[in-house]
Every structure is written in structure tokens, then in C-alpha cells.
Design an enzyme around this catalytic site. Structure first.
Site, PDB file in Angstrom:
ATOM      1  N   LYS A   1      -4.889  -9.438  -6.797  1.00 42.54           N
ATOM      2  CA  LYS A   1      -6.117  -9.497  -6.003  1.00 42.54           C
ATOM      3  C   LYS A   1      -7.177  -8.519  -6.532  1.00 42.54           C
ATOM      4  O   LYS A   1      -6.817  -7.406  -6.933  1.00 42.54           O
ATOM      5  CB  LYS A   1      -5.698  -9.120  -4.578  1.00 42.54           C
ATOM      6  CG  LYS A   1      -6.724  -9.261  -3.532  1.00 42.54           C
ATOM      7  CD  LYS A   1      -6.175  -8.815  -2.182  1.00 42.54           C
ATOM      8  CE  LYS A   1      -6.155  -7.314  -2.030  1.00 42.54           C
ATOM      9  NZ  LYS A   1      -6.039  -6.816  -0.669  1.00 42.54           N
TER      10      LYS A   1
ATOM     11  N   LYS B   1     -10.361  -2.643  -4.259  1.00 39.89           N
ATOM     12  CA  LYS B   1     -11.071  -1.382  -4.507  1.00 39.89           C
ATOM     13  C   LYS B   1     -10.115  -0.299  -4.995  1.00 39.89           C
ATOM     14  O   LYS B   1     -10.538   0.698  -5.545  1.00 39.89           O
ATOM     15  CB  LYS B   1     -11.883  -0.927  -3.306  1.00 39.89           C
ATOM     16  CG  LYS B   1     -11.202  -0.960  -1.976  1.00 39.89           C
ATOM     17  CD  LYS B   1     -12.234  -0.772  -0.857  1.00 39.89           C
ATOM     18  CE  LYS B   1     -12.008  -1.724   0.294  1.00 39.89           C
ATOM     19  NZ  LYS B   1     -13.118  -1.836   1.224  1.00 39.89           N
TER      20      LYS B   1
ATOM     21  N   LYS C   1       0.820  -1.222   0.000  1.00 34.45           N
ATOM     22  CA  LYS C   1       0.000   0.000   0.000  1.00 34.45           C
ATOM     23  C   LYS C   1       0.848   1.262   0.000  1.00 34.45           C
ATOM     24  O   LYS C   1       0.488   2.260  -0.614  1.00 34.45           O
ATOM     25  CB  LYS C   1      -0.955   0.017   1.198  1.00 34.45           C
ATOM     26  CG  LYS C   1      -2.108  -0.930   1.041  1.00 34.45           C
ATOM     27  CD  LYS C   1      -3.241  -0.562   1.976  1.00 34.45           C
ATOM     28  CE  LYS C   1      -4.459  -1.430   1.671  1.00 34.45           C
ATOM     29  NZ  LYS C   1      -5.523  -1.301   2.639  1.00 34.45           N
TER      30      LYS C   1
HETATM   31  P1  TYM Z   1     -10.825  -4.724   3.826  1.00 29.77           P
HETATM   32  O1  TYM Z   1     -11.808  -3.652   4.127  1.00 29.77           O
HETATM   33  O2  TYM Z   1      -9.730  -4.441   2.878  1.00 29.77           O
HETATM   34  O3  TYM Z   1     -11.588  -5.999   3.279  1.00 29.77           O
HETATM   35  C1  TYM Z   1     -12.729  -6.529   3.953  1.00 29.77           C
HETATM   36  C2  TYM Z   1     -12.715  -8.049   3.867  1.00 29.77           C
HETATM   37  O4  TYM Z   1     -12.734  -8.445   2.490  1.00 29.77           O
HETATM   38  C3  TYM Z   1     -11.670  -9.358   2.248  1.00 29.77           C
HETATM   39  N1  TYM Z   1     -11.202  -9.182   0.847  1.00 29.77           N
HETATM   40  C4  TYM Z   1     -11.087 -10.179  -0.023  1.00 29.77           C
HETATM   41  N2  TYM Z   1     -11.351 -11.495   0.068  1.00 29.77           N
HETATM   42  C5  TYM Z   1     -11.139 -12.249  -1.031  1.00 29.77           C
HETATM   43  N3  TYM Z   1     -10.669 -11.747  -2.212  1.00 29.77           N
HETATM   44  C6  TYM Z   1     -10.395 -10.425  -2.351  1.00 29.77           C
HETATM   45  N4  TYM Z   1      -9.966  -9.944  -3.507  1.00 29.77           N
HETATM   46  C7  TYM Z   1     -10.593  -9.574  -1.220  1.00 29.77           C
HETATM   47  N5  TYM Z   1     -10.428  -8.230  -1.011  1.00 29.77           N
HETATM   48  C8  TYM Z   1     -10.798  -8.019   0.272  1.00 29.77           C
HETATM   49  C9  TYM Z   1     -10.587  -8.999   3.255  1.00 29.77           C
HETATM   50  O5  TYM Z   1      -9.719 -10.079   3.488  1.00 29.77           O
HETATM   51  C10 TYM Z   1     -11.420  -8.656   4.474  1.00 29.77           C
HETATM   52  O6  TYM Z   1     -11.772  -9.834   5.188  1.00 29.77           O
HETATM   53  N6  TYM Z   1      -7.892  -4.745   7.916  1.00 29.77           N
HETATM   54  C11 TYM Z   1      -9.144  -5.202   7.353  1.00 29.77           C
HETATM   55  C12 TYM Z   1     -10.325  -4.752   8.134  1.00 29.77           C
HETATM   56  C13 TYM Z   1     -10.277  -4.998   9.593  1.00 29.77           C
HETATM   57  C14 TYM Z   1     -10.533  -6.213  10.262  1.00 29.77           C
HETATM   58  C15 TYM Z   1     -10.411  -5.925  11.634  1.00 29.77           C
HETATM   59  C16 TYM Z   1     -10.823  -7.485   9.813  1.00 29.77           C
HETATM   60  C17 TYM Z   1     -10.015  -4.063  10.547  1.00 29.77           C
HETATM   61  N7  TYM Z   1     -10.111  -4.619  11.764  1.00 29.77           N
HETATM   62  C18 TYM Z   1     -10.568  -6.928  12.604  1.00 29.77           C
HETATM   63  C19 TYM Z   1     -10.991  -8.480  10.782  1.00 29.77           C
HETATM   64  C20 TYM Z   1     -10.878  -8.191  12.137  1.00 29.77           C
HETATM   65  C21 TYM Z   1      -9.285  -4.675   5.933  1.00 29.77           C
HETATM   66  O7  TYM Z   1      -8.685  -3.699   5.568  1.00 29.77           O
HETATM   67  O8  TYM Z   1     -10.212  -5.331   5.181  1.00 29.77           O
END
Ligand code: TYM
Length: 333
Positions: A198, A201, A114
């Protein structure tokens, strides 16, 4: 066995099929098992690790909440709230940042991706973001955390932080090292334009992802233009070697139709991509369009969404503030 589930999604707009298949769909299944106690968080404090437009951020918090509800999360069964309403997350995060080691954070691959080449210009928040994520999880004694594959390393860090805290303060099992719940298949949905990247967004190409808000025409167009190869569809899993785009599209089909990859391969073996893409587009529309129209309906009632978040935050606060109080007691504050 009863599980305490915590997970979060960033409200940064453009929720896509990767978020849905990799995470939200799983959130709903877990919620519908009566043995589980589930907490789902719109992690707005994570979102501000990169610059956000304040109006957009507010809109995106509501939109992500609407996407949760439209996908089947029920605020009567699960706690649904946004992170910034519960100050224990920030307070806990500070304390845990004194437990986590620089070397651990330096290994985080997502920061490197990132921040890119110019990491000196990345916010400090982006660097320490996995500690906030650890606080999110540990403050609720979550035993299991459903996430996509890309969050696995962050969860390992949460486990390391929990274990070090317990060891440093001689408080065995006080912080619970959470287990990741990463689906065996479909935990990493790839870009429609590059099967080795991957779905994300932040990809500048809209054609790389299907957003939950896409119209039927957009979905058909994106799937039609999705990258494939020149061979017919495989007859068995071995024939998927080095065919990441085919594997990804077959994986999306399998997940959305709740069948195994092998069943999907059997269904389409030897067929050409244009036949398969037509079926896939129809399936995606069938599954995503009801969600997107429900999101739009929910977004007409901001008060309802804000009430859900406020009510969820009250419940979350009861749990998290108590945990922070106990953490402070243990460390002598
Ligand atoms: P974030 O907001 O980027 O993504 C949310 C969830 O979607 C999953 N994800 C994917 N899964 C499969 N294929 C993809 N291409 C893909 N893109 C995103 C992510 O793995 C995630 O589960 N740090 C985390 C958010 C967070 C969190 C937490 C998660 C903050 N605190 C505590 C679990 C527990 C994040 O940025 O996810």
C-alpha cells in the site's frame, strides 16, 4: 436517500495520493451532493497512538485541515473539526471499549502490521484504536463512512460494536451500524516502488509515494522512477493480471481523470511506459499542484484554520455530547 457521512484522516504528515484518491476526493464528491450531511474529522487522538513531536503534531493538524479545504471541502457545507476538541470521543470510546471483545481486536490486521514483531512495545492506544474509530462514527449516527480499502476491517468492528450494544441494552437501532463507502476501483493505491504494498506515509522510501506537498519536479522524478515491467501497456483488463505496478499507475491516471480503467487502457493500449509516464506526471501535477499551493497559502493564516476547527468542534460537540448523554442513560450511569 439522504446520507449522514463521517470520516477521518490522521494528522501524521505526508498526506499522499493514496489519501487523496482513496478518501479525500470522495469526501468532496459526497459533500457536493445536497442530500448528504457530512462531518470530516482530523483524528489527532488517533495520531498519538504512536509517539509524536508536540510541535510537529500541532503543525500537522493544521496542515491536514488545510489539505481538506484545499481539496474542496467547505466548512460552510460540512463540519470540519479536530477530534481532541470534542471530549465525547474519548468518553464514548471508553464506554464502547467495555462492549468490544478482546477476540475482535485480536483479529485486526492493521495492528499486527503496525505493531510489527515487537507488539509488546506497541502502545495500548494503538491496540484499542479501532474502538476510538467506532466512537467517532457511532456518536454522530453516521450511516455511511467513506474510506480506503485498508479501513474496511475497522468498519466491520464498528458495526459489531453497534449491534452488540443495541442487543445488550435492548435498544434496537439506537447505535447505527454504518455502511462503508469504499470505491469499487482505486480504493487501494499502491506504492510506486512495489505494486503489492500500500502507498503509505510510514514507508521509509520517499520515492514510494507522491505527497500532496510535492513540487512539480518531485512528482516528475517519482513517476519517472516508479517501478514498471518490460511489456508495453495492456490492450485489455485481462492483460493486467500479475502486473500490479502497471495496474496501479493506470488506476491513478483513471481516478485523477475521472474515467474508468477501461477507458484509460484504451487510451494507452500498446504504448510504452515512458510515453504513459509523461502523461501521468502531467496529470498528477495538474491535479495536485493547485492543492499544494492552496495548502501553502492557507498555512500562512493559522488563525483562519484554528477558527474553522473551533467552529466545527462546537457543532460536532452539540451532536456527540448529546449522544454520549443518551448512551450513559441507557447503560445506567
Ligand atoms: P489514515 O489517516 O491512515 O488514512 C486516511 C484515509 O486515507 C485512506 N488511505 C488510502 N486509500 C487508498 N490507498 C491508500 N494507499 C491509502 N492510504 C490511506 C484510508 O483508508 C483512510 O480512509 N483510522 C483511520 C482514520 C479514522 C477514521 C475514523 C476513518 C479515524 N476515525 C472514522 C473513518 C471514520 C486512519 O488511520 O486513516
Amino acid at each position: 436517500m439522504s446520507k449522514k457521512i463521517f470520516s477521518g484522516v490522521q494528522p501524521t504528515g505526508n498526506l499522499h495520493l493514496g489519501n487523496y484518491i482513496g478518501a479525500i476526493k470522495n469526501f468532496v464528491n459526497l459533500q457536493n451532493d445536497k442530500n448528504n450531511f457530512c462531518i470530516y474529522c482530523v483524528v489527532d487522538l488517533h495520531a498519538i497512538t504512536v509517539k509524536q513531536n508536540p510541535e510537529e503534531l500541532k503543525k500537522n493538524i493544521r496542515e491536514t485541515t488545510a489539505a481538506f479545504i484545499a481539496s474542496g471541502l467547505d466548512y460552510k457545507k460540512s463540519i470540519i473539526f479536530n477530534q481532541s476538541l470534542v471530549s465525547a470521543h474519548s468518553e464514548g470510546s471508553w464506554i464502547l471499549s467495555c462492549i468490544a471483545r478482546m477476540g475482535w481486536l485480536n483479529r485486526m490486521t492493521q495492528f499486527k502490521e503496525k505493531a510489527g514483531k515487537d507488539k509488546e512495545k506497541a502502545s495500548v492506544g494503538l491496540y484499542i484504536y479501532p474502538i476510538l474509530m467506532a466512537a467517532d462514527i457511532l456518536l454522530y449516527d453516521a450511516t455511511h463512512v467513506p474510506v480506503g480499502e485498508d479501513q474496511k476491517q475497522h468498519l466491520e468492528l464498528s458495526r459489531d460494536i453497534a449491534n452488540k450494544f443495541n442487543l445488550d441494552f435492548n435498544s434496537k437501532n439506537f447505535l447505527i451500524a454504518p455502511e462503508p463507502l469504499i470505491q469499487k476501483n482505486f480504493a487501494r493505491i499502491m506504492s510506486l516502488k512495489d505494486g503489492n504494498k500500500k502507498m503509505s506515509k510510514s514507508d521509509p522510501s520517499e520515492l514510494s509515494r507522491i505527497n500532496l506537498s510535492d513540487t512539480k519536479d518531485e512528482i516528475f522524478n517519482k513517476i519517472k522512477k516508479a517501478k514498471t515491467d518490460t511489456q508495453p501497456l495492456p490492450e485489455n483488463v485481462n492483460q493486467l493480471a500479475d502486473r500490479s505496478e502497471a495496474e496501479n499507475l493506470l488506476g491513478i491516471y483513471s481516478s485523477l481523470s475521472d474515467q474508468s480503467l477501461i477507458q484509460t487502457i484504451n487510451e494507452f493500449s500498446g504504448k510504452n511506459f515512458s510515453y504513459f509516464k509523461e502523461k501521468l506526471a502531467n496529470l498528477v501535477v495538474d491535479k495536485i499542484s493547485p492543492i499544494s499551493s492552496e495548502i501553502n497559502k492557507l498555512l500562512k493564516d493559522n488563525k483562519f484554520i484554528d477558527d474553522v476547527l473551533n467552529e466545527g468542534a462546537q457543532k460536532a460537540n452539540e451532536i456527540a455530547s448529546k449522544k454520549v448523554k443518551n448512551i450513559k442513560k441507557i447503560i445506567g450511569l
